[in-house]
Design an enzyme around this catalytic site. Sequence first.
Site, PDB file in Angstrom:
ATOM      1  CB  SER A   8     -21.396 -74.050 104.166  1.00  0.00           C
ATOM      2  OG  SER A   8     -20.400 -75.010 104.460  1.00  0.00           O
ATOM      3  CG  HIS A  33     -18.449 -70.775 102.900  1.00  0.00           C
ATOM      4  ND1 HIS A  33     -17.722 -69.617 103.081  1.00  0.00           N
ATOM      5  CD2 HIS A  33     -18.241 -71.531 104.015  1.00  0.00           C
ATOM      6  CE1 HIS A  33     -17.111 -69.661 104.253  1.00  0.00           C
ATOM      7  NE2 HIS A  33     -17.394 -70.821 104.847  1.00  0.00           N
ATOM      8  CG  ASP A  35     -16.996 -74.297 105.813  1.00  0.00           C
ATOM      9  OD1 ASP A  35     -16.443 -73.246 106.176  1.00  0.00           O
ATOM     10  OD2 ASP A  35     -18.231 -74.419 105.698  1.00  0.00           O
ATOM     11  CG  MET A  37     -13.060 -77.847 108.748  1.00  0.00           C
ATOM     12  SD  MET A  37     -14.432 -78.590 109.639  1.00  0.00           S
ATOM     13  CE  MET A  37     -15.724 -77.397 109.328  1.00  0.00           C
ATOM     14  CG  HIS A  66     -13.867 -70.466 106.407  1.00  0.00           C
ATOM     15  ND1 HIS A  66     -14.928 -70.769 107.232  1.00  0.00           N
ATOM     16  CD2 HIS A  66     -12.897 -69.968 107.219  1.00  0.00           C
ATOM     17  CE1 HIS A  66     -14.622 -70.470 108.480  1.00  0.00           C
ATOM     18  NE2 HIS A  66     -13.384 -69.995 108.506  1.00  0.00           N
ATOM     19  CG  MET A  68     -12.055 -73.051 109.612  1.00  0.00           C
ATOM     20  SD  MET A  68     -13.690 -73.793 109.765  1.00  0.00           S
ATOM     21  CE  MET A  68     -14.030 -74.094 108.042  1.00  0.00           C
ATOM     22  CG  MET A 137     -15.315 -68.047 112.433  1.00  0.00           C
ATOM     23  SD  MET A 137     -16.134 -68.832 111.022  1.00  0.00           S
ATOM     24  CE  MET A 137     -17.090 -70.143 111.822  1.00  0.00           C
ATOM     25  CG  ASP A 175     -19.000 -69.615 108.323  1.00  0.00           C
ATOM     26  OD1 ASP A 175     -19.970 -70.371 108.472  1.00  0.00           O
ATOM     27  OD2 ASP A 175     -17.907 -69.981 107.829  1.00  0.00           O
TER      28      ASP A 175
HETATM   29  C1  DX5 Z   1     -18.121 -73.928 110.614  1.00  0.00           C
HETATM   30  C2  DX5 Z   1     -18.039 -73.619 109.136  1.00  0.00           C
HETATM   31  C3  DX5 Z   1     -19.341 -73.130 108.611  1.00  0.00           C
HETATM   32  C4  DX5 Z   1     -20.451 -74.099 108.742  1.00  0.00           C
HETATM   33  C5  DX5 Z   1     -21.732 -73.359 108.654  1.00  0.00           C
HETATM   34  O1  DX5 Z   1     -16.913 -74.372 111.038  1.00  0.00           O
HETATM   35  O2  DX5 Z   1     -17.088 -72.608 108.884  1.00  0.00           O
HETATM   36  O3  DX5 Z   1     -19.225 -72.625 107.282  1.00  0.00           O
HETATM   37  O4  DX5 Z   1     -20.402 -75.142 107.822  1.00  0.00           O
HETATM   38  O5  DX5 Z   1     -22.748 -74.238 108.907  1.00  0.00           O
HETATM   39  P1  DX5 Z   1     -24.135 -73.796 109.506  1.00  0.00           P
HETATM   40  O6  DX5 Z   1     -24.703 -72.763 108.561  1.00  0.00           O
HETATM   41  O7  DX5 Z   1     -24.904 -75.058 109.540  1.00  0.00           O
HETATM   42  O8  DX5 Z   1     -23.893 -73.195 110.863  1.00  0.00           O
HETATM   43 ZN    ZN Z   2     -17.032 -71.461 106.823  1.00  0.00          ZN
END
Ligand code: DX5
Ligand code: ZN
Length: 216
Positions: A8, A33, A35, A37, A66, A68, A137, A175
């Site tokens: 990530s 990956h 993320d 948000m 991903h 969110m 998740m 994840d």
């Molecule tokens: C959480 C994200 C993850 C996160 C994973 O909201 O979707 O992808 O960055 O991080 P680690 O591996 O540190 O839990």
């Molecule tokens: Zn993620």
Amino acid sequence: MKNIIAPSVLSADFGNLERDIKMLNGSDCTWLHLDIMDGVFVPNMSFGFPVIESIAKVAKKPMDAHLMIVDPDRYIERFAKLGVEYITVHLEACTHLNRTVAAIRDCGVKAGVAINPHTNVALLEDVLPYIDMALIMSVNPGFGGQKFIPQSVEKVRKLRKMIDDSGSKCLIEIDGGVGEDNVAMLAQAGVDAFVAGSSVFGSKDPLATITFMANA
Ligand code: DX5
Ligand code: ZN
């Protein structure tokens, strides 16, 4: 390589992003990956299109986005144009999930659906024939570096059975809180793809950590 590892980028050093993406290019990881948000669906904001464009220019591995975010349909085309391989949306964020995954595939992108820790895997049953990946998740989304929620393992086992029984080729991704200590156990439970943020970027030797996880 046995396992798909998707580091990530959220845990990368954004002051040295190009360096970190190049490190991943030369590693045994399979995907990058991303993320995304929005501060609404999850209580945090990450990065948007200017940063993703910069990553896309340097990345030599397929990108796994991903989302969110609420109402992800608004951005599907833009992610597709950036050349991402997967767009994963949250079941909890989509009122018309079937329409959303169809829109992703219509753009020529593989479709994923993520579920939060409280969401029952059975809710994926009717969308399974239409998706390429289901994301469990294993933390509450929003932040890297959280502790793995143990109940996620049973969810993986149930989903593995659902997928195998249906004859689907859908991949299972996990994840949150994934690292060298639990990757083999999760692979055994049926996970195909492993997102790893802090375990990779917090490692003294990220390349070795990725190689270990890919072969665990
Ligand atoms: C959480 C994200 C993850 C996160 C994973 O909201 O979707 O992808 O960055 O991080 P680690 O591996 O540190 O839990
Ligand atoms: Zn993620």
